[in-house]
Design an enzyme around this catalytic site. Structure first.
Site, PDB file in Angstrom:
ATOM      1  N   ARG A   1      30.905  32.397 -12.518  1.00  0.00           N
ATOM      2  CA  ARG A   1      30.969  31.942 -13.734  1.00  0.00           C
ATOM      3  C   ARG A   1      30.624  30.477 -13.962  1.00  0.00           C
ATOM      4  O   ARG A   1      29.884  30.289 -14.864  1.00  0.00           O
ATOM      5  CB  ARG A   1      32.494  31.897 -13.959  1.00  0.00           C
ATOM      6  CG  ARG A   1      33.315  33.249 -14.082  1.00  0.00           C
ATOM      7  CD  ARG A   1      34.732  33.286 -13.953  1.00  0.00           C
ATOM      8  NE  ARG A   1      35.342  32.974 -15.293  1.00  0.00           N
ATOM      9  CZ  ARG A   1      36.593  32.587 -15.368  1.00  0.00           C
ATOM     10  NH1 ARG A   1      37.322  32.710 -14.484  1.00  0.00           N
ATOM     11  NH2 ARG A   1      37.031  32.256 -16.598  1.00  0.00           N
TER      12      ARG A   1
ATOM     13  N   THR B   1      38.813  39.266 -13.852  1.00  0.00           N
ATOM     14  CA  THR B   1      37.496  39.982 -13.387  1.00  0.00           C
ATOM     15  C   THR B   1      38.032  41.212 -12.765  1.00  0.00           C
ATOM     16  O   THR B   1      39.111  41.280 -12.218  1.00  0.00           O
ATOM     17  CB  THR B   1      36.740  39.125 -12.149  1.00  0.00           C
ATOM     18  OG1 THR B   1      36.473  37.700 -12.714  1.00  0.00           O
ATOM     19  CG2 THR B   1      35.645  39.815 -11.637  1.00  0.00           C
TER      20      THR B   1
ATOM     21  N   ILE C   1      40.010  37.974  -6.312  1.00  0.00           N
ATOM     22  CA  ILE C   1      39.267  37.820  -7.627  1.00  0.00           C
ATOM     23  C   ILE C   1      39.980  37.236  -8.846  1.00  0.00           C
ATOM     24  O   ILE C   1      41.122  37.427  -8.738  1.00  0.00           O
ATOM     25  CB  ILE C   1      38.081  39.098  -7.888  1.00  0.00           C
ATOM     26  CG1 ILE C   1      39.197  40.191  -8.174  1.00  0.00           C
ATOM     27  CG2 ILE C   1      37.185  39.441  -6.854  1.00  0.00           C
ATOM     28  CD1 ILE C   1      38.592  41.678  -8.376  1.00  0.00           C
ATOM     29  N   ASP C   2      39.381  36.764  -9.764  1.00  0.00           N
ATOM     30  CA  ASP C   2      39.965  36.194 -10.984  1.00  0.00           C
ATOM     31  C   ASP C   2      40.872  37.258 -11.825  1.00  0.00           C
ATOM     32  O   ASP C   2      40.307  38.480 -11.768  1.00  0.00           O
ATOM     33  CB  ASP C   2      39.028  35.492 -11.652  1.00  0.00           C
ATOM     34  CG  ASP C   2      38.479  34.279 -11.316  1.00  0.00           C
ATOM     35  OD1 ASP C   2      38.918  33.768 -10.302  1.00  0.00           O
ATOM     36  OD2 ASP C   2      37.372  34.014 -11.701  1.00  0.00           O
ATOM     37  N   LYS C   3      41.776  36.816 -12.457  1.00  0.00           N
ATOM     38  CA  LYS C   3      42.579  37.631 -13.116  1.00  0.00           C
ATOM     39  C   LYS C   3      41.885  38.665 -14.169  1.00  0.00           C
ATOM     40  O   LYS C   3      42.110  39.874 -14.332  1.00  0.00           O
ATOM     41  CB  LYS C   3      43.611  36.969 -14.082  1.00  0.00           C
ATOM     42  CG  LYS C   3      44.407  37.725 -15.075  1.00  0.00           C
ATOM     43  CD  LYS C   3      45.227  36.880 -15.823  1.00  0.00           C
ATOM     44  CE  LYS C   3      46.027  37.312 -16.988  1.00  0.00           C
ATOM     45  NZ  LYS C   3      45.092  37.402 -18.173  1.00  0.00           N
TER      46      LYS C   3
END
Length: 349
Positions: A262, A163, A159-161
């Site tokens: 997103r 998030t 998962i994104d940094k």
């Protein structure tokens, strides 16, 4: 060895959130008969025979379009196509004693609640302080050891940094490949909570739009209406709470592309609150008064990252086949953001 040039997937769909690599091996005309597991392990860098055998067992390896077993004897002219879950290569992982929020752990899997701000994978500008640095320490990997050490936690997804939320880590090759298949065929349950700009009229809906890198900015992704471009991506969303100028959503991933939620929410005019890359730090709804602008500024200080949280994760245990289900409560920054918007909405009414 080369990446698979064919447009035909080995399994349903293309790679999941770029965590799979596609390969092709063309057997030489003079090749003597040899077991395929021996042949593949000798022709691939940083890939043990055991890992190859696990991939074959899980159906990731095909010869001339058909799945084979480990004792298949390769023949001159065979075309071997296969996918492998991504494995770090060429980057030394420095073990670091970084606290991890462990939700569940056994001999095969580790479920973590990742804090916002933690990078998952080492990369440009982030070679330390990542989740993999923490896992190397947690699992007892010494500095300089090869990343193929069987004790090295191997990621199945990421998962994104900025998030927060749930991640499952496989603790051995067999667990990784079995979990990877579940992600590949989209049998994993993943639900996110997102605070988005705007009062969405419908109570629920679906965004079905291919994603591709933004030609104007390689750090961004965008949707495309051209079915020949991008990667298939589907997000189902449902309204949980309306707060005037923002809405709390539950988003269920059918696919798992990079930045998917997103980009999809921004594409329908409802970017995630505080998501700077996709327009979420701009005032999208509300009044023109300076008092409101100050309120939004205060909100962005409370939650200075995209208001997106991986709240639910469900999968079949790779060894016991037991159904596993985990939930992670909203982190403090998103709870505080919701409380501020609720108070603002109540004051307006």
């Amino acid at each position: 060895m080369q990446t698979n040039p064919s447009n035909e997937p080995l399994l349903p769909e293309d790679e999941e959130q770029e965590m799979f690599e596609h390969f092709r091996l063309d057997v030489d005309p003079g090749q003597a008969p040899l077991r395929i597991d021996k042949y593949m392990s000798s022709h691939m860098e940083h890939c043990s025979r055991h890992r190859v055998q696990c991939a074959i067992k899980e159906g990731f390896v095909q010869v001339d379009g058909k799945s084979v077993k480990a004792n298949y004897m390769v023949r001159p002219g065979d075309v071997i196509r296969f996918v492998m879950p991504y494995r770090r290569r060429g980057v030394e992982i420095k073990p670091q004693d970084i606290a991890l929020d462990t939700v569940y752990e056994d001999d095969d899997v580790l479920v973590l609640n990742k804090a916002a701000g933690m990078v998952v994978h080492p990369g440009h500008g982030h070679y330390e302080g990542t989740l993999l640095n923490a896992l190397a320490f947690r699992l007892g990997i010494s500095p300089g050891q090869d990343g193929d050490d069987e004790r090295m936690g191997v990621l199945v997804h990421r998962i994104d940094k900025d998030t927060s939320g749930l991640l499952v880590v496989a603790k051995n090759d067999e667990a990784q490949l079995r979990l990877a298949r579940q992600f590949f065929v989209h049998s994993i349950e993943r639900r996110y909570l997102a605070i988005v700009w705007g009062d969405i009229k419908e109570d629920e809906g679906t965004v079905d739009a291919n994603l591709m890198r933004d030609p104007a900015d390689r750090l961004r992704f965008c949707t495309t209406s051209d079915p020949q471009k991008g990667k298939h991506a589907v997000t189902h969303w449902k309204v949980l709470e309306r707060m005037g100028f923002v809405t709390l959503l539950e988003c269920r991933l059918e696919t798992g592309r990079t930045h998917q939620i997103r980009v999809h929410m921004a594409s329908i005019g409802h970017p995630i609150f505080a998501d700077e890359r996709y327009g979420g730090t701009q005032i999208r709804q509300g009044t023109v008064y300076s008092k409101y602008k100050q309120f939004i500024k205060n909100c962005l200080e409370i939650c200075p990252r995209q208001a997106l949280h991986a709240a639910t994760l469900g999968f079949e245990h790779p060894m016991t086949h037991k159904a596993m289900h985990f939930e992670a409560p909203l982190p403090e920054d998103m709870e505080a953001l919701l409380a501020k918007w609720r108070n603002y909405t109540a004051a307006m009414n």
